[in-house]
Design a protein around this motif. Sequence first.
Motif, PDB file in Angstrom:
ATOM      1  N   TRP A   1      19.219  -6.742   5.672  1.00  9.80           N
ATOM      2  CA  TRP A   1      18.754  -5.791   4.672  1.00  9.80           C
ATOM      3  C   TRP A   1      17.543  -5.050   5.210  1.00  9.80           C
ATOM      4  CZ3 TRP A   1      13.893  -6.406   2.303  1.00  9.80           C
ATOM      5  CH2 TRP A   1      13.309  -7.661   2.404  1.00  9.80           C
ATOM      6  N   LEU A   2      17.336  -3.876   4.665  1.00  7.38           N
ATOM      7  CA  LEU A   2      16.223  -3.042   5.114  1.00  7.38           C
ATOM      8  C   LEU A   2      15.400  -2.585   3.920  1.00  7.38           C
ATOM      9  CD1 LEU A   2      16.805   0.223   4.459  1.00  7.38           C
ATOM     10  CD2 LEU A   2      18.351  -0.015   6.396  1.00  7.38           C
ATOM     11  N   ALA A   3      14.141  -2.334   4.209  1.00  6.16           N
ATOM     12  CA  ALA A   3      13.217  -1.729   3.252  1.00  6.16           C
ATOM     13  C   ALA A   3      12.545  -0.550   3.933  1.00  6.16           C
ATOM     14  CB  ALA A   3      12.169  -2.743   2.785  1.00  6.16           C
ATOM     15  N   SER A   4      12.475   0.570   3.222  1.00  8.60           N
ATOM     16  CA  SER A   4      11.794   1.755   3.726  1.00  8.60           C
ATOM     17  C   SER A   4      10.676   2.115   2.756  1.00  8.60           C
ATOM     18  CB  SER A   4      12.788   2.921   3.851  1.00  8.60           C
ATOM     19  OG  SER A   4      12.127   4.105   4.257  1.00  8.60           O
ATOM     20  N   SER A   5       9.532   2.565   3.285  1.00  8.43           N
ATOM     21  CA  SER A   5       8.405   2.922   2.430  1.00  8.43           C
ATOM     22  C   SER A   5       7.940   4.345   2.733  1.00  8.43           C
ATOM     23  CB  SER A   5       7.251   1.925   2.597  1.00  8.43           C
ATOM     24  OG  SER A   5       6.921   1.744   3.951  1.00  8.43           O
ATOM     25  N   SER A   6       7.121   4.879   1.821  1.00  8.17           N
ATOM     26  CA  SER A   6       6.732   6.292   1.888  1.00  8.17           C
ATOM     27  C   SER A   6       5.917   6.643   3.120  1.00  8.17           C
ATOM     28  CB  SER A   6       5.930   6.665   0.639  1.00  8.17           C
ATOM     29  OG  SER A   6       6.719   6.576  -0.514  1.00  8.17           O
TER      30      SER A   6
ATOM     31  N   GLY B   1       0.785  -1.226   0.000  1.00  6.07           N
ATOM     32  CA  GLY B   1       0.000   0.000   0.000  1.00  6.07           C
ATOM     33  C   GLY B   1       0.813   1.270   0.000  1.00  6.07           C
ATOM     34  N   SER B   2       2.114   1.163   0.208  1.00  5.99           N
ATOM     35  CA  SER B   2       2.961   2.356   0.238  1.00  5.99           C
ATOM     36  C   SER B   2       4.233   2.104  -0.573  1.00  5.99           C
ATOM     37  CB  SER B   2       3.331   2.708   1.684  1.00  5.99           C
ATOM     38  OG  SER B   2       4.058   3.917   1.722  1.00  5.99           O
ATOM     39  N   PRO B   3       4.590   2.997  -1.492  1.00  3.43           N
ATOM     40  CA  PRO B   3       5.750   2.767  -2.356  1.00  3.43           C
ATOM     41  C   PRO B   3       7.046   2.539  -1.569  1.00  3.43           C
ATOM     42  CG  PRO B   3       4.469   4.631  -3.164  1.00  3.43           C
ATOM     43  CD  PRO B   3       3.902   4.270  -1.833  1.00  3.43           C
ATOM     44  N   ILE B   4       7.837   1.570  -2.024  1.00  8.77           N
ATOM     45  CA  ILE B   4       9.151   1.320  -1.423  1.00  8.77           C
ATOM     46  C   ILE B   4      10.104   2.421  -1.871  1.00  8.77           C
ATOM     47  CG2 ILE B   4      11.073  -0.296  -1.246  1.00  8.77           C
ATOM     48  CD1 ILE B   4       8.526  -1.301   0.060  1.00  8.77           C
ATOM     49  N   THR B   5      10.781   3.057  -0.924  1.00 12.11           N
ATOM     50  CA  THR B   5      11.693   4.153  -1.244  1.00 12.11           C
ATOM     51  C   THR B   5      13.155   3.737  -1.203  1.00 12.11           C
ATOM     52  OG1 THR B   5      11.535   4.836   1.081  1.00 12.11           O
ATOM     53  CG2 THR B   5      10.122   5.979  -0.492  1.00 12.11           C
ATOM     54  N   VAL B   6      13.514   2.760  -0.346  1.00  9.68           N
ATOM     55  CA  VAL B   6      14.901   2.334  -0.199  1.00  9.68           C
ATOM     56  C   VAL B   6      14.951   0.828   0.022  1.00  9.68           C
ATOM     57  CG1 VAL B   6      17.020   2.496   1.179  1.00  9.68           C
ATOM     58  CG2 VAL B   6      15.655   4.544   0.799  1.00  9.68           C
ATOM     59  N   LEU B   7      15.905   0.172  -0.632  1.00 10.73           N
ATOM     60  CA  LEU B   7      16.300  -1.195  -0.297  1.00 10.73           C
ATOM     61  C   LEU B   7      17.815  -1.189  -0.155  1.00 10.73           C
ATOM     62  CD1 LEU B   7      14.141  -3.236  -2.844  1.00 10.73           C
ATOM     63  CD2 LEU B   7      13.870  -3.264  -0.359  1.00 10.73           C
TER      64      LEU B   7
END
Length: 285
Positions: A129-134, A105-111
């Motif tokens: 590893w990390l994932a960040s979203s908007s 539901g929220s765009p991924i900004t960083v992997l």
Amino acid sequence: ELVVQFQVLNQSCQCLAWKPRPVGVWPCPGESQHVVAGYSDGTVRVFSVSRTEMELKMHPHAAALTAITYSTDGEMILSGGKDGIVAISSPRTGMTIHVLADHRGSPITVLQCTRKQYHDLGVEGGELWLASSSDRRVSVWASDWLQDKCELLDWLSFPAPAGPEGLDSLPPSLAAFCPWEHGVLVYVGFGLQKEALFYSLRKKQVLRKISLPAFATSLSLSPSAPFMAIGFSDRLLRLQPCPTGDPQDYAGHDDTVHLCRFAPSGRRLLTASHSAVLVWELTGA
């Protein structure tokens, strides 16, 4: 000088990453270099720079890609889409082995991937590893690709004031592992304060905060010295020593500084705005 150019008709390239070299392996004269790119139609393409050809095309996403990276050993490709889905695919087989919907539901900004420090976190797996979203959420994972293991290690959600604007108009949510402080990640994004947060994965808490003049639009951490490069929407680039020290601000961009990227040596910094790409040399860092 333009050396190689790849064109994909009728599709927009949204993100790309270089394949990392294996640790301790010296490059051979004829060694192939690879770039992976994510596109607006949900496809992932792997290009060989040395052979100037596309080697692989995969379609792990139903939405446009917004972030992509290789695992630290180059054996997996992690990709994130505008719909918040993260896919983990093998460039050897072309198969997608994991699909993670935690950020749906929220765009991924960083992997971003990093080699895990066992003594710091005490979980199985050779990689973090990390994932960040908007929506200001960051997930941190421990993985062992050979054993097909992928375990959620931490889940961060950062508060922000309510605003009438949509997610597209807000500053991006950006996170990165700290190269000079193991087990720590740095986060910047829209929030209650304009600041960079240093979060300890071991202590599960924010260790310190660095105030910023505005909300950041790009972030990069030097791999060789305790410095952060931060871009802002008012055409400003800041070089911030960590954990303390006087920041240095630089002008020169014609628009929002939407990309900062340190070279692997840490001696050069690449930044980009709407119509300009600048390369900086860090003489004192």
